[in-house]
Scaffold this active site. Structure first.
Site: not given
Ligand code: GLY
Ligand code: MN
Ligand code: MN
Length: 440
Positions: A36, A240, A257, A268, A347, A351, A358, A383, A387, A405, A407
């Site tokens: 459930d 990730h 992040d 984000d 990367h 985005h 995203h 961002e 690394y 990073r 962002e």
């Molecule tokens: N938190 C996912 C990204 O930065 O794209």
């Molecule tokens: Mn992002």
């Molecule tokens: Mn992010």
């Protein structure tokens, strides 16, 4: 979000469709975890965008020019016994009174009612391939009508994808949408500041994650826009990373992040800071290189500049910085052309951001499929990062185990852009000063 805004969106969708078209879209169902127990429910963003209806098992049908009403909502019928277990949910009356439907029916009869609703329209717009059951229901409804042509019924003859039409609309944020995003950002900024103030060597990553989650929730925002990344030292090189279960070491950096959502709109944000509050020499040099790249990328955002320009600007600055630090050797232009920088920066620089982290919206447009130009109201992330994992043997060991990073969330304005996330400390001085307790 004002209900008038949803109404205007539905009108716009109907205006944008070709003549003699109707549209339909379904929401998500609850996902069962076991027995459930269900996973937390998150509505399909396109469905939420057009209806504001945030409950499982619903479908919306848009029928331009229909006398009985243009907006039909199918949802669960209210039932006292069910409400006793699950709590209040909207029924058919609320679908009309609160969500502005012209008519509401039980979701149980959606498939049976579909042939009648599509009849007389030339085209059906729906998210093709988005939901296998809906694909089948649409085709079944069309073939049902084909069996009735002798009685004068005209089945639709064309199927169109509804998704690109909605996604194009979602790319340009209204005032109300920006307000929701700014509220999500306000709370996420507080969470990042709290994490910086709280962090000490010896804590576990999840302890810092708990501070962030608490800050989100105590401001009434209960859903993160994505699983928070709280990555100490070398873990920051896993792009990730979400295990968040390692101890934080004195002398390491911590990359966070994390962003919350408000009324279905995401934030984000990434910040990277020293676990012990003071950057080492190597950390500082790399950090300032990323920061310089980030500022250069932001500087490249304004109407008429293209999507690719912030990324190109960031790559140029990062590559130059890596050469200056002796981490890459050769001419900057060649290292960029041959993508040698990808060893340390693998990367893209951002985005679209909106209801999904995203977010939807085409990055290339036109016959030539060129990178899209920025326009006011678009929201994106910037961002860049570097690394250098512990396994990276091509550099001296003092540079290894560092992932950085930075962002921010940016809205394009008439004459440039605005950084919405400026409240989160970003320079070395700002971060060290907050962590020393100089502020707050
Ligand atoms: N938190 C996912 C990204 O930065 O794209
Ligand atoms: Mn992002
Ligand atoms: Mn992010």
């Amino acid at each position: 979000m004002p209900s008038e805004e949803f109404k205007q969106r539905r009108k716009k969708v109907m205006r944008e469709m070709k003549k003699r078209s109707m549209a339909l879209i379904v929401g998500h169902s609850a996902s069962v975890r076991n027995g459930d127990v269900e996973y937390p429910f998150r509505q399909d963003s396109d469905f939420l965008y057009l209806t504001g209806f945030d409950e499982p098992d619903a479908a919306a049908v848009f029928l331009p020019g229909r006398e009985e009403g243009e907006f039909v909502l199918f949802c669960r019928e209210f039932d006292e016994t069910r409400a006793l277990w699950t709590g209040y949910f909207a029924g058919l009356d609320e679908a009309v009174n609160q969500f502005g439907a012209d008519q509401a029916y039980s979701i149980e009869i959606f498939a049976d009612k579909l042939p009648e609703l599509i009849s007389g329209y030339e085209r059906i717009y729906y998210p093709i391939g988005g939901d296998a059951e809906l694909d089948r229901q649409v085709v079944d409804a069309v073939s049902n009508l084909k069996g009735k042509v002798r009685s004068g019924v005209r089945p639709p003859r064309q199927l169109h994808d509804l998704a690109p039409l909605i996604h194009e609309m979602r790319l340009y944020k209204s005032e109300a949408e920006l307000e929701a995003m700014q509220e999500a950002i306000r709370v996420s900024v507080r969470a990042h500041r709290r994490a910086m103030s709280y962090c000490q060597p010896g804590q576990y990553e999840y302890e810092v994650e708990a501070e962030i989650a608490h800050e989100f929730m105590r401001h009434g925002l209960r859903s993160a826009a994505y699983p928070s990344i709280v990555a100490g030292g070398n873990n920051a090189c896993v792009l990730h990373y979400t295990r968040n279960d390692a101890p934080l070491k004195d002398g390491d950096l911590l990359l966070i992040d994390a962003g919350v959502e408000c009324h279905g709109y995401a934030s984000d944000i990434t910040r990277t800071f020293p676990v012990n509050g003071k950057f080492s020499e190597e950390q500082k040099l790399l950090y300032e290189c990323v920061l310089k790249a980030q500022l250069a990328a932001i500087d490249a955002i304004r109407p008429d500049r293209r999507w690719s320009e912030p990324h190109d600007a960031a790559v140029e600055v990062l590559t130059r910085g890596l050469v200056q630090l002796g981490l890459l050797k050769g001419r900057v232009s060649r290292l960029v052309r041959d993508e040698v920088y990808k060893t340390f920066y693998m990367h893209k620089t951002g985005h679209w951001l909106g209801m999904d982290v995203h977010d939807v919206g085409a990055y290339k447009t036109g016959q030539e499929q060129e990178w899209r130009k920025f326009e006011p109201g678009m929201v994106l992330t910037v961002e860049p990062g570097l690394y250098i994992s512990e396994q990276c043997e091509q550099v001296d060991s003092r540079w290894r185990g560092i992932g950085i990073r930075i962002e921010d969330n940016i809205v394009v304005t008439e004459d440039g852009c605005r950084v919405l996330t400026a409240g989160a400390p970003k320079t070395v001085d700002e971060i060290e000063s907050l962590m020393r307790g100089d502020h707050d």
